[in-house]
Every structure is written in C-alpha cells, then in structure tokens.
Design an enzyme around this catalytic site. Sequence first.
Site: not given
Ligand SMILES: NC(=O)c1ccc[n+]([C@@H]2O[C@H](COP(=O)([O-])OP(=O)(O)OC[C@H]3O[C@@H](n4cnc5c(N)ncnc54)[C@H](O)[C@@H]3O)[C@@H](O)[C@H]2O)c1
Length: 255
Positions: A142, A90, A157, A159, A155
Amino acid sequence: MRGLRNKSVIVTGAGSGIGRAIAIRLVEEGMTVGVLDINVDAATQTVETCKGLAGRTMVLECDITNYDEVVAKVDLFEQRVGGIHVLVNNAGWDQPIPFLETGPAFWDRVVSINLMGALNMHHVVLPRMVAQDGGKVVNIASDAARVGSTGEAVYSACKGGLVSFTKAVAREVARNGIRLNVVCPGPTETPLFQSFLGEGNYGARLYDGLKRAIPLRRLGRPEDIPGIVAFLASDDADYITGQVISVSGGLTMHG
Ligand SMILES: NC(=O)c1ccc[n+]([C@@H]2O[C@H](COP(=O)([O-])OP(=O)(O)OC[C@H]3O[C@@H](n4cnc5c(N)ncnc54)[C@H](O)[C@@H]3O)[C@@H](O)[C@H]2O)c1
C-alpha cells in the site's frame, strides 16, 4: 503478456476488490488461478465471473493466518495443477482507528492478516519455487507503507514490513531464479476502502479531498491494479526484482 499462458498462480484475497480483479485478469491471460480466500462464497463468486475466459480456476478456502491450513491448500493446488509459478499476496484487512485508541488485540489481528499471513504464504510456496528453479511473487502492499496513512498506523507498519521483507527475500532467492516485487495501490474503491470511509459526511469529505489531491483526479478502481501485476508475473519482467511500484494516480511520486 508473454509467458503467462498455461502457468499457475495463487492469488490470496481473490474473493473481493483488487484480488478479484487480479484473478480475472490472470484467467484472461490463460493462467490457472487458485482463488484463495477465507470467504468461500466470495471466492466462488470470483470463479463464476471467470467462466468462459481463457484459463482455469480453483477455489481455495483458506485463512492465511493459519500456517497448517496454508500448507494443506497449497499442497492441494500443487497436486491438482502440478506446480506453482506465481504467487500474488493480496489479502489484507484494516479498520481506521487512531493508534492511541487501539490496543494489543487489534494490533494482533492487523499484524496476523497483513504481515504474518504473507509470511506464511511465502514460507510454504517459496520452497516449491526453489525446487523448480524459478517463480515470481507479487506482493500487494500500500502507499501507506511509503508515506503513512492517518488512522492506519499498525497497518502501515505491516505494509512497510512487507516491502522490506520482499527486498530481503528477493536477495536471498535471486540465485534460484525467483523474482519478488511489490505493488502499492493508493486509495482504491473496494469494500475495504468503503469501510474505511464509513457512512455520512466525514467519509464524503474525505473522498472529495482525496480526489482533489490525486493528480489524475480520481480514486483508483480495482481494474487499475492487475496490469502491473500481470507484467511483473510475465517473462517481460525477468530482469526486475526487489522493486516497489505505486499505482495511485500520482498521489505519491517516488524516485
Ligand atoms: N482498497 C484500497 O484503497 C487499498 C489501498 C492500498 C492497499 N490495498 C491493499 O490491497 C489488498 C486488497 O484490498 P481490497 O481493498 O481489495 O480489500 P477487500 O476487503 O475488498 O478484499 C480483501 C479480501 O481478502 C480476504 N481476506 C481477508 N482476510 C483473509 C485471511 N485471513 N485469509 C484469506 N483471505 C482473507 C477477504 O475475505 C477479501 O475477500 C489488501 O492487501 C489491501 O491492504 C487496498
């Protein structure tokens, strides 16, 4: 959900947003959850939130871009828990910048977290699943992978790469009883999305525009994602592999 109780799972990026919501749900299901995050305080906060729920938790402080660190933390989890049944990739990161204004240093960071990090996790965990003749992987990509996202070219690319990678590996390890699937969130209200919107009028207008464009008329919440993850990790999903499912209020609809 059938078949989750007393099983073990590592959730990356479980210190915030969607990852935290997934970790909480899987602990509620009675799983032992490795709460993996680069931010140990955030991971500890998730563990605190899970106190009193059915399952167990363990903080794994780890940068998924560092292969050796991933090996060490997966080893530690396996020794303590005795096996890894499920992996949820995630963790992710981005900053919205038009592609032509970005450069190689930024691409490196985006690729190393969103693509290389997931490859590291698969490469370290899958051999253990092969050895135990089964396992489930759920990758959080995503909708940017499916339809693109302005200001998020690299990003997107990564995903998209994660989606294709999942399908290819799902074919390779199907004979070992391992299933891999992808969940694609749409815009979801998390710290990452807040940083995408930024401060001020532009962000507010973007937020309202998205809300109007989503058939279910609201943005996603972290709690919208864990249900499908729990299902894909469960015995009910034993005949499902290599699939991609959007959780985006109908913003994108794929055949
Ligand atoms: N929020 C959105 O709108 C959205 C939409 C589509 C996809 N996503 C995807 O969902 C996932 C979660 O996103 P979110 O919105 O909850 O983000 P967020 O920033 O709230 O949480 C991401 C977490 O990942 C951790 N992290 C980052 N880099 C890291 C690393 N190198 N090693 C270990 N941990 C690491 C961060 O510390 C954080 O706790 C991501 O993959 C994101 O791309 C989010």
